[in-house]
Design an enzyme around this catalytic site. Structure first.
Site, PDB file in Angstrom:
ATOM      1  N   ALA A 312      19.614  53.513  14.124  1.00  0.00           N
ATOM      2  CA  ALA A 312      18.497  53.118  14.993  1.00  0.00           C
ATOM      3  C   ALA A 312      18.880  51.912  15.836  1.00  0.00           C
ATOM      4  O   ALA A 312      18.524  51.825  17.018  1.00  0.00           O
ATOM      5  CB  ALA A 312      17.265  52.810  14.152  1.00  0.00           C
ATOM      6  N   TRP A 315      21.130  53.090  18.557  1.00  0.00           N
ATOM      7  CA  TRP A 315      20.370  53.822  19.570  1.00  0.00           C
ATOM      8  C   TRP A 315      19.887  52.885  20.674  1.00  0.00           C
ATOM      9  O   TRP A 315      19.815  53.261  21.839  1.00  0.00           O
ATOM     10  CB  TRP A 315      19.175  54.510  18.907  1.00  0.00           C
ATOM     11  N   HIS A 316      19.590  51.639  20.301  1.00  0.00           N
ATOM     12  CA  HIS A 316      19.049  50.702  21.279  1.00  0.00           C
ATOM     13  C   HIS A 316      20.078  50.255  22.309  1.00  0.00           C
ATOM     14  O   HIS A 316      19.705  49.941  23.448  1.00  0.00           O
ATOM     15  CB  HIS A 316      18.496  49.464  20.569  1.00  0.00           C
ATOM     16  N   GLY A 317      21.320  50.182  21.934  1.00  0.00           N
ATOM     17  CA  GLY A 317      22.316  49.692  22.875  1.00  0.00           C
ATOM     18  C   GLY A 317      23.718  50.051  22.458  1.00  0.00           C
ATOM     19  O   GLY A 317      23.957  50.485  21.334  1.00  0.00           O
ATOM     20  N   PHE A 456      17.637  51.106  27.681  1.00  0.00           N
ATOM     21  CA  PHE A 456      17.989  51.963  26.557  1.00  0.00           C
ATOM     22  C   PHE A 456      17.794  53.437  26.882  1.00  0.00           C
ATOM     23  O   PHE A 456      18.119  54.279  26.076  1.00  0.00           O
ATOM     24  CB  PHE A 456      17.143  51.593  25.323  1.00  0.00           C
TER      25      PHE A 456
END
Length: 456
Positions: A312, A315-317, A456
């Site tokens: 997770a 996933w953001h960066g 994102f």
């Protein structure tokens, strides 16, 4: 086209008039048209790419519904993930190599600066969920126009919330113009403007110089900036979600809530049920539960929790600091479960709730620099400055007021005042709050700031 820009105001006004002036049977086509314009305004070069991914995913879903062949499940999920991994991670890394070294890759160098397709993280997860739900038998047919509108719907297109088909499909063709949705729409838009423009952007102006040069500030400012940045992210992303939900309400649709007073949480498990709710539930349903969920040994539970939270974070960066941010949150969740088991808020005493709130608030904020800074060297420099006894300071009354205002909005969300207690006064509240927000906006000088989650 930022939600907090005049361009979006004109765009939405035209869409709104055309939409509600048209017969009901044409409205979904009008929304598709304006959604294509909305994405094309941001990135014409990637619009065709986006539409091709939608068509591919729809074909995969049709094949799954027709054949029940697991091959198509793996193919659909795999291609969507490869698309995300290539643009968000591999391509970005190759571009970094061409800039930082003598390596010459003509194809990479010829690409535009906008190497990351807009909304790719959000629409990828939305399409993967749809493909998996088709395999799980949650629906038996998938009309292309409905699927197209579901993915393209412009209020949630760029930064979520991450919708499921059962959040949206049943509403298609049933939108009606009524005061309930109009008042909800306006109140959500006003809330989004307050959170984004009047709070988050003002916090950003105060703390941006500190993150750029932490050594010039004193230690208390360093600590305060970590807290302020977390509240900035909340105001920014929660504000975007409110603007998205408000726009959807005005078009006769209700899309999911994404934040519900996260900073009043008394445990990290509760926090992640209140922060970026649609991402948390997506991770739970499509990663965590397939890995065994809670029906595993304590050791496997810790491994699963840390793994999914690390993913997770990634996933953001596309920097390793995002991975570390997610990993550390996974560790906190695992330690909490191992030490206290499942925490029931209702079973806690007031003192326990207060200690839980302080623990979660401090823990989340201390990890926030991993979300802001892109290397461990920068994070080390940042936290090393906490020992400074001299330097510039940012702890001024106006900043304190912004932070308390942000926490007060958490309290409003937690109590659902606008949803229940104040609903009967909405015909007075809507114009009254609109005037207050208007005069507040007139008084501040603030350039249009992009939303943090748009990257994102």
């Amino acid at each position: 086209m930022l939600f907090n820009s005049i361009d979006y105001f004109y765009f939405f006004a035209i869409c709104y008039i055309v939409y509600w002036s048209s017969p009901n049977q044409f409205r979904k086509y009008i929304l598709i048209f304006f959604s294509i314009l909305f994405y094309g305004y941001w990135s014409p070069s990637f619009l065709i790419h986006f539409l091709l991914m939608i068509c591919f995913s729809h074909i995969i879903v049709q094949l799954i519904l027709k054949t029940k062949n697991k091959f198509y499940l793996f193919l659909g999920v795999g291609i969507n993930l490869l698309n995300l991994i290539f643009f968000k991670y591999i391509l970005t890394y190759l571009q970094h190599l061409t800039k930082e070294s003598a390596i010459s890759i003509p194809f990479i160098q010829s690409l535009s600066e906008l190497a990351l397709p807009l909304a790719i993280s959000f629409y990828t997860f939305q399409m993967i969920a749809y493909i998996v739900d088709a395999w799980r038998g949650k629906f038996i047919e998938s009309p292309f126009i409905n699927f197209l509108l579901f993915i393209l719907f412009f209020p949630q297109l760029i930064a979520g919330p991450i919708m499921r088909h059962d959040d949206f499909f049943d509403q298609i063709g049933k939108a009606k113009l009524n005061w309930d949705y109009i008042s909800k729409g306006i109140l959500h838009i006003l809330s989004g403007i307050v959170k984004k423009v009047l709070i988050a952007d003002q916090i950003a102006k105060a703390i941006n110089p500190l993150f750029a040069d932490p050594g010039s500030f004193d230690g208390l400012s360093i600590l305060m900036s970590a807290f302020a940045f977390s509240l900035q992210v909340y105001g920014d992303f929660s504000g975007y979600t409110d603007l998205a939900r408000g726009s959807a309400f005005l078009l006769g649709y209700e899309i999911p809530e994404n934040f519900h007073s996260p900073f009043l949480s008394v445990s990290f498990s509760e926090f992640w049920s209140r922060w970026h709710i649609t991402l948390s539930t997506w991770i739970r349903d499509y990663l965590y539960i397939p890995l065994g969920g809670n029906r595993v040994t304590e050791g496997r539970f810790m491994f699963n929790t840390i793994t999914v939270m690390s993913l997770a974070g990634l996933w953001h960066g596309n920097t390793y600091t995002f991975f570390i941010w997610g990993f550390l949150h996974g560790v906190l969740l695992a330690i909490e479960r191992f030490s206290f088991g499942k925490i029931d808020r209702k079973a806690l005493s007031l003192i326990q709730k207060i200690f839980g709130f302080i623990y979660v608030f401090i823990g989340f904020n201390l990890l926030s620099p991993f979300f802001r800074l892109d290397s461990l060297d920068k994070i080390f420099i940042y936290w090393s400055a906490i020992s400074n006894t001299k330097g510039l300071f940012i702890y001024k009354p106006d900043l304190w007021a912004l932070l308390f205002a942000c926490l007060f909005l958490n309290f409003i969300e937690f109590k659902d005042y606008f949803q229940s207690k104040l609903k009967k006064y909405d015909k007075i509240l809507v114009p009254g709050l609109a005037l207050i927000v208007f005069f507040a906006l007139v008084k501040i000088e603030n350039p249009v700031e992009t939303f943090i989650y748009f990257q994102f």
